[in-house]
Design an enzyme around this catalytic site. Structure first.
Site, PDB file in Angstrom:
ATOM      1  N   SER A 153     -22.162   3.381  -0.126  1.00  0.00           N
ATOM      2  CA  SER A 153     -22.109   4.254   0.940  1.00  0.00           C
ATOM      3  C   SER A 153     -23.185   5.298   0.959  1.00  0.00           C
ATOM      4  CB  SER A 153     -20.864   4.878   0.961  1.00  0.00           C
ATOM      5  OG  SER A 153     -20.695   5.879  -0.093  1.00  0.00           O
ATOM      6  N   ARG A 186     -16.332  -0.258  -1.994  1.00  0.00           N
ATOM      7  CA  ARG A 186     -15.459   1.135  -2.348  1.00  0.00           C
ATOM      8  C   ARG A 186     -16.159   2.154  -2.422  1.00  0.00           C
ATOM      9  NH1 ARG A 186     -10.396  -2.330  -3.113  1.00  0.00           N
ATOM     10  NH2 ARG A 186     -10.968  -4.098  -3.926  1.00  0.00           N
ATOM     11  N   GLY A 187     -17.219   2.131  -1.503  1.00  0.00           N
ATOM     12  CA  GLY A 187     -17.971   3.548  -1.432  1.00  0.00           C
ATOM     13  C   GLY A 187     -19.340   3.375  -2.083  1.00  0.00           C
ATOM     14  N   LEU A 199     -18.370  -1.802   1.920  1.00  0.00           N
ATOM     15  CA  LEU A 199     -19.289  -0.681   1.150  1.00  0.00           C
ATOM     16  C   LEU A 199     -18.818  -0.806  -0.448  1.00  0.00           C
ATOM     17  CD1 LEU A 199     -19.151   2.300   3.682  1.00  0.00           C
ATOM     18  CD2 LEU A 199     -21.031   0.702   3.171  1.00  0.00           C
ATOM     19  N   TYR A 225       0.764  -1.198   0.067  1.00  0.00           N
ATOM     20  CA  TYR A 225       0.138   0.136  -0.079  1.00  0.00           C
ATOM     21  C   TYR A 225       0.836   1.174   0.072  1.00  0.00           C
ATOM     22  CZ  TYR A 225      -3.969  -2.863   1.275  1.00  0.00           C
ATOM     23  OH  TYR A 225      -4.970  -3.941   1.568  1.00  0.00           O
TER      24      TYR A 225
END
Length: 490
Positions: A371, A367-368, A365, A212
């Site tokens: 959301s 990746r949103g 979620l 990351y």
């Protein structure tokens, strides 16, 4: 003079304890420097009430008109009583209530107190700083004070075990990938503050990967843990994925699960994280050229030497899970699992439960996507994963937002957000599942923590299933090249 004196006396009699109105009146009445200072200080709350009371007392003693002697002494008596009451309430000497570091514990405690009433009062009883209101409930304005001293009263994060051999962790974990550029630029200071807020709220599981940001995320967690209070830092359980290979430009070109590479990756992660051991260590993907037994065996050697506490897996299928578990104890599998990502339910979850292996669910979620924060005209930068994700493209995106709208109706009926509903759904799937929330800011973290207060009954679950059927999502969760690397999808 007389009118001001009446205002002073009336303020003392009617509003004792506020330290605001009567000090203002004292300043107006006499125009003395001390009275004006006390008035201003009392207004902004920077002087303890006892000091304001003394100033008001001095002002009253200088009141001249004989006709108001009785009122004067009545006011003096009121001030003396107020000063005595102030001295008795020691918390008043602390001045204004300091805001909690992240507002998270206070917000959750306010909700708990309103919900369970008497039980919460019994937990807070005996603390002078927790005052009772006229409705026999603790006032919300006092909760922020109470939460600073009532952490031991039962208001703690629920925990779950990662399998039969893994550690006990918080019911929600914090996925830190997004803090290192996977979804566009991230604010470093806010990222560290979010990690601190998560730890303060009781989250213990922090998930990262050595790839990351090419080590950036591990260094970020290092800084966050170094600057966190010792008690919170010591509670942290750090999960690290390894093995992904990247170019300097950030592109991906495979995985390395060779035993020598495993130990090499671990050595660098230990250094970047600034720790002497990694709590959970897992290959990020299956290396097709290296038997899983060899990769897991290398991690097992690190366990024997004390560099690793527990072994995890990531995105592998049922057969690989069985082979890995036959090699060494496996704590958990990390895999994408959400209301719109139901593939693990077919074979992987039953296998894990048969073997006593836990689940850390990422992408809860999507990746949103679910959301509730995105609109049809949402734009994603070229360096944002979602700009290339099939679920966020064209007709797929529009169809998926229609699912979100259907879920929003259920959330609105319960008085919660879409994101909280989606996270609560994953929490409801079993006590062996720990959702990872990918919050990059304290605001998103606060929202996600609200899912812990939601109970979904069977009627709710049925309604959610009808609104978002298992196979309703449009588009794969990764681009074709990355999907081909997932053993879990074979």
């Amino acid at each position: 003079m007389s009118l001001a004196f009446l205002l002073t006396t009336l303020a003392v009699v009617v509003t004792p304890g506020t330290g605001v109105v009567h000090t203002l009146a004292a300043g107006l009445a006499h125009g003395r420097r001390a009275g004006v200072v006390a008035a201003l200080a009392g207004t902004v709350g920077t002087v303890p009430h006892a000091l304001a009371s003394v100033t008001g007392l001095a002002a009253l003693l200088h009141a001249g008109p004989t006709a108001f002697q009785i009122l004067k002494y009545a006011g003096v008596a009121c001030l003396l009583y107020m000063a005595w009451a102030t001295l008795r309430d020691k918390s008043a000497w602390a001045g204004p209530v300091p805001a909690p570091r992240h507002d998270l514990a206070a917000a959750r405690l306010c909700r708990v107190v309103r919900r369970v009433g008497g039980q919460a009062r019994r937990q807070l009883r005996g603390r002078r700083r927790c005052r009772r209101g006229a409705d026999d409930k603790y006032q919300v304005t006092d909760i922020e004070i109470c939460q600073l001293s009532c952490d031991a009263g039962g208001m703690t994060m629920h925990t779950r075990n990662l399998g039969t051999t893994g550690p006990q962790v918080s019911a929600l974990g914090l996925g830190c990938m997004g803090m290192s550029g996977m979804y566009g630029a991230a604010d470093r200071a806010e990222s560290i503050a979010t990690i601190h807020a998560a730890l303060d709220a009781g989250i213990t599981l922090l998930d990262t990967g050595d790839f990351y940001g090419m080590g950036h995320n591990e260094l970020l967690i290092n800084e966050a843990l170094r600057t966190a209070p010792a008690g919170l830092r010591d509670n942290a359980v750090v999960s690290v994925k390894f093995g992904a290979l990247r170019d300097p430009d950030g592109s991906w070109y495979g995985f390395d699960g060779r035993p020598a590479a495993v130990k090499n990756f671990a050595a660098y992660s230990l250094q970047r994280l600034g720790v002497d051991h990694i709590d959970i260590y897992r290959p990020s993907r299956l290396d097709p050229d290296v038997p899983i037994e060899e990769t897991v065996g290398a991690v097992a050697e690190l366990v024997e030497k004390g560099y690793v506490r527990h072994i995890g897996l990531s995105e592998v299928g049922a057969d690989t899970i069985r082979r890995a578990a036959a090699t060494a104890p496996i704590a958990d599998l990390q895999i994408e699992y959400a209301l719109v990502t139901r593939g693990p339910e077919r074979e992987i979850l039953p296998t894990l439960r048969e073997l006593g292996i836990g689940v850390t669910a990422y992408g809860v979620l999507s990746r949103g996507l679910i959301s509730g924060h995105y609109t049809a005209d949402q734009q994603f930068g070229a360096d944002d994963f979602r700009a290339h994700s099939p679920r966020f493209q064209g007709d797929n995106y529009r169809r998926n937002l229609a699912l979100v709208d259907a879920l929003r109706k259920i959330a609105d009926e319960k008085g919660v957000t879409v994101a909280q509903t989606a996270i609560a759904w994953v929490l409801s799937r079993g006590d062996d599942i720990v959702p990872l929330i990918g919050a990059r800011t304290r605001a998103r973290l606060t929202e996600s923590l609200g899912a812990l207060d939601i109970t979904l009954d069977q009627a709710d679950l049925d309604a959610i299933e009808a609104a978002v059927p298992a196979e309703a999502v449009a588009g794969e969760r990764y681009a074709p090249a990355q999907m081909a690397m997932l053993d879990s999808e074979r």
